[in-house]
Structures are given as C-alpha cells and as structure tokens.
Design a protein around this motif. Sequence first.
Motif, PDB file in Angstrom:
ATOM      1  N   HIS A   1       1.351   4.071  -3.169  1.00  0.00           N
ATOM      2  CA  HIS A   1       0.977   5.457  -2.889  1.00  0.00           C
ATOM      3  C   HIS A   1       2.199   6.362  -2.722  1.00  0.00           C
ATOM      4  O   HIS A   1       2.061   7.530  -2.355  1.00  0.00           O
ATOM      5  N   SER A   2       3.362   5.811  -2.966  1.00  0.00           N
ATOM      6  CA  SER A   2       4.600   6.604  -2.867  1.00  0.00           C
ATOM      7  C   SER A   2       4.840   7.327  -4.194  1.00  0.00           C
ATOM      8  O   SER A   2       4.201   7.010  -5.209  1.00  0.00           O
TER       9      SER A   2
ATOM     10  N   LYS B   1       3.396   6.247  -7.918  1.00  0.00           N
ATOM     11  CA  LYS B   1       2.729   7.171  -8.854  1.00  0.00           C
ATOM     12  C   LYS B   1       3.465   7.177 -10.198  1.00  0.00           C
ATOM     13  O   LYS B   1       2.845   7.265 -11.255  1.00  0.00           O
TER      14      LYS B   1
ATOM     15  N   TRP C   1       0.846  -1.204   0.000  1.00  0.00           N
ATOM     16  CA  TRP C   1       0.000   0.000   0.000  1.00  0.00           C
ATOM     17  C   TRP C   1       0.882   1.255   0.000  1.00  0.00           C
ATOM     18  O   TRP C   1       0.612   2.217  -0.729  1.00  0.00           O
ATOM     19  N   VAL C   2       1.910   1.225   0.817  1.00  0.00           N
ATOM     20  CA  VAL C   2       2.828   2.373   0.859  1.00  0.00           C
ATOM     21  C   VAL C   2       3.533   2.528  -0.498  1.00  0.00           C
ATOM     22  O   VAL C   2       3.644   3.643  -1.028  1.00  0.00           O
ATOM     23  N   ILE C   3       3.971   1.411  -1.067  1.00  0.00           N
ATOM     24  CA  ILE C   3       4.686   1.474  -2.358  1.00  0.00           C
ATOM     25  C   ILE C   3       3.817   2.119  -3.434  1.00  0.00           C
ATOM     26  O   ILE C   3       4.262   3.030  -4.134  1.00  0.00           O
TER      27      ILE C   3
END
Lengths: 251, 336
Positions: free
Chosen positions: B197-198, B202, B193-195
Amino acid sequence: MILLQTIDLSKQFGDVHACDRVNFTVNKGEFLSLVGSNGAGKTSLVNLISGHLAPDSGRILFEGTDVTFARIHERIRAGIARSFQIVNLFDVLTVFDNVALSIFSRERKIVKIAALADLDRDVRREALDVLSQFGLAAKSAVPAGGLAQGERKLLDVALAYALRPKLLFLDEPTSGVSTREKTQIMDTVSSVVRAGAVTAVIIEHDMDVVFRYSDRIVMMHEGKFLADGTPQEIRANKNVANILLGAPLSA
Amino acid sequence: MAADVSRVSYRPKLLLFAAATLVLVLLALLPLYIGLYQTQLLTYGLIAAIAALGFNLLLGYTGLLSFGHSAFFGIGAYSVAFLLRDAGIRSMELYILIGLPIVALVSALLGYICVRHTRIFFGILTLALSQVVWTLAYKFFWLTGGSDGLRVARPDLLAGMFTFTGGGAFQRFISAYYYYVLAVFAICVAVMWVIVHSPFGKALQAIRDNETRAAFLGLRIRRFRWVAFLISGTMTGLAGILWVPLNGLTTPEVLYWTFSGEIVFMTLLGGFRNFTGPIVGGPLFTYLKTYAVATTEYWQLLLGVVLVLLVMLLPTGIVGALSVATAKLWPKEKSA
C-alpha cells in the motif's frame, strides 16, 4: 526562445525513412500541431524525442542540453512528457491512483516503501486538483478501466500533465471519440495546458481541431518536414492542401 | 457519487486492523483447543503462509512468476544448519539476524540476473538458477551432507528465555514455537501490507499492468523489479529459517524445483490477485498435502487434480472467488 531542437534527426525502418534528417524546433510557450497523413513520421518523431526509440543519427537538444541518448526517466526529469495515441493507463488502479502515481514519481516519493500512499495529504490534494482541471474529479474512485473512451483520453493526458513537464507531447488526444467529445477534450486540454504555461506539441489529423487550437502548425510527409507556419499560412499552402486531399505536390 | 478522496478516511483501516486483531487472537487461542499434532501442523501452515506472502509480491503485485523460490527457502534453512554446526549458535534470534542478510544477498544477486527478463524467460531463469543451488547442495556432500542433509536441534527462543531439553522438551517446544512463529507471521503480514500500500507497492502494480506507461511516468522499471525480487526472496528465506528448527532436518529436497511449484500452488490456491490469498493458501495447502499423503499413495495425483480444478473453476483462488461472491451479494462503492 527555443525549448527543443532536433538536428538532422533520422530513423529508418528497413527501407522506410520514418524521420529523414528532421530539423524541428519548438518554442517555449507555444501550442504546436504536428500534422500529416498516416505514415508521415509524426509518431516516430515523438517516439525519438521522448526516448521510446533511439535515433540512427542526429541530435536532440532540450533547453540547450543534448538529450539524444538520455534514458526515458532522465528526459522526464528534464521536463519532457507525453501521452499516447492508444490510451495507456493502469486500468486496475483507480483514476485517482493513476494521477497520484505521476505525482509520486515527479516528487521522487515513489520509492517510499514504509509509508502508506493514501496518507500523503500533499499528493492527495494535488491529484484531486489535477483531476478537477481535467473534469475527472467525480470519477476519482473509479478504476481507470471503467471510464468511457473520452474520459480515458483525458486521463491519459492528465497523467502526463501531472508530471509538470515543460514540454508535453499529445499523440492524437481526440482519436476514437465522437465529434462532440473532440471539442470537449480539446477545450479542456488546451485550457489546462495554457493555464499551466506548458509548451504543447499535438499530433492531430482533424484539421478543424488543428486550425482552431494551434499557434503554429508543422506538416510532415514521408519522414520530412513539408511546411511550417501559422494556421493562416498553412491554410494558404497548396502543398498542404494537396497532401491532405491526396493530390500530387506542386513543384 | 464518488468518495471524497481529498480527505483521508481512517475507518476502513481501523476495521481492517480490528479484523486482523480478531484473527490473531483466534489463532493465539487455537492451541488451547487443538492437540499438539494440529498445533505443529498449523505452525507449518503459518510458515508456508510467510513463504507464499513473500512469493506473491512478485507474482501478484509485480507480475513475475518465479519457479525458483525454493532456492531462497532452502538457503534460509541451510544457513540455520550451518550456523548451528559450524558456529555452535543455538539462538533462534541469531538464526534470523544472520540468516536474513544471507538470503537477502543471494536474492539480490539472483534478482539482478533474473529481472533483466520478463514472462517465460524470467520463469525459466529462476528455475535454472534454483536448480544450480540444488545441485550444489546435492553434490557438495562435505559441506551440506548431500542427500542426507543436515540435522538441526531445537533452538533457544527469546535470547535463551526458553530452552528445550529434558523430559517433555518436544511438547514444550511445539507449544512455544507456535507462538514464536505466529508473532513473526503477524509482523510479516503487517510489513507486507504496508509495502503493497506504499507508493513503491503502487508502482509495482503499475509496472505489472502497463510497463510502457510506467516507464513514461519516470519509473525505473528494472530497479523496481529488482527490489521486489529482493524483498520477495528474503521473506521466503525467512520462512525457510523458521521451518528448519520445526522440521529438525534440511535436505536438498527443499531446494528442488518441485518445492518452488508447491509455493506457486499454495499462492494460486488462496488467490494471487489479493493480499489475503497467500495467507489463506499457505495453511490450506499444508493441510491438503498432509492429509493427501496420509490418505493415499497417489497423493501427487490428488494434488494435481485439485490444481487442475482450481485453475478451471477458481482462477482467482479461494479468497478471490469469495471476494467476487461478497461483492455481488453486498455491492459497495469503491474508495480511493
């Protein structure tokens, strides 16, 4: 002061000379228009300078450094950016994310993998500032694919502008929009670019637009430079008038 | 009126975190109400979700369809089998700590070759390279056990705090291993999830949507694709590492291209254009296949029909279709 210089730059597609030993200079701080009929070689020249095409021969100097065979990202780091004739956006991403990507890339934050993109306050602030300058702040949360054509044209320029280039190529930023929108787009682009002290080269067919906004005009015809001068000089040039009206060139 | 994007809104993230915590708690409570077999099946489902989650970084976010992810899953599984047989290691943590770099290395090497191409050429390359790995496992009998495969005993969990020998060992292992896999699954979901949205995530989406423009923003396209491939393969390999102690055996079958097809299937089932699609698709496919196999000898035909119906009726997958339906019922303003 010369910012960009091409020396005998050539590109051929089959028998067609898209650029034929072109010697082109752009001075720092000017708003230059590149004009000519379809197929004159304007977009090919921009493609060669921006790295989209490789030249057959010749050299490209940017701030005195040879960038003829530099890769696209190296030219962008050097300060050359461009927009596109056919709008080139990330349609699924929001207007805000489109511009934020440019800023992340310029700031070399784009490789960050363990941080949330939307928590970067500096990028958020700057992206919104860029969007405000282009009159798109109210559309920041809209997917780029949902914008009207005129807004898409502006966003296309905003993406390139957000890279903070020294030299910005604008490939027909008003094509496909109404006459009223043309003026709005050019007023916006011209004021943002001049306020940002960015040197701009614009490819344009509409001569009213060209004469109104340009400091200098260069005309291309069949891959070669035909005329170069101020709007007044170009207006008085019979060859330019003949080309634009489809009449033969004078001797 | 558009949302004020100059201010960061934490509310959606907090809501998401609350929803994820609720789902995690429900998953933690489930074994209290379902039998041992269902717990085992759900563990397989969570492992499948990890594999699909990794795979979808390439398909959904980078726009590259790999038909070779069975290679990473299988290499993860075989690395565990080798560590047990040749080094006598029985610790699950060591399997992960040693197995992950192995899978990452193979992903990096295969990715370096594959990301030089896109579209069908990329798919064919991944398929061909995974078949090379399958052939090696199948033919090098002295190393891999050939078609017989390699057996893997139940490992110790949490640095030997939990060992599984003696009476009732199987039952205790299934119960404990479920929570072990659930914890790894939760970490994988959070990491992915972090990847996505990083800024990097993007950039992947930008490359997927418009490669030319992404290049003219200064992105080095091939390098981004390569890193995405590396992460994707490694996470799918982690699923293989987790899978083999549960299965007790690894054979060349998990390296074969049809298993890659199953990973594609489960991702499509959930939906590849949203984050939760593969998470839902993994367990769903596990149940679908298990019950199809138990119900009819023509189970492949049944799965084929489901796949055809899925593509024709729900091209955005189950989660994608639900998202569209929800958006129609409760339209909301999108925020940046």
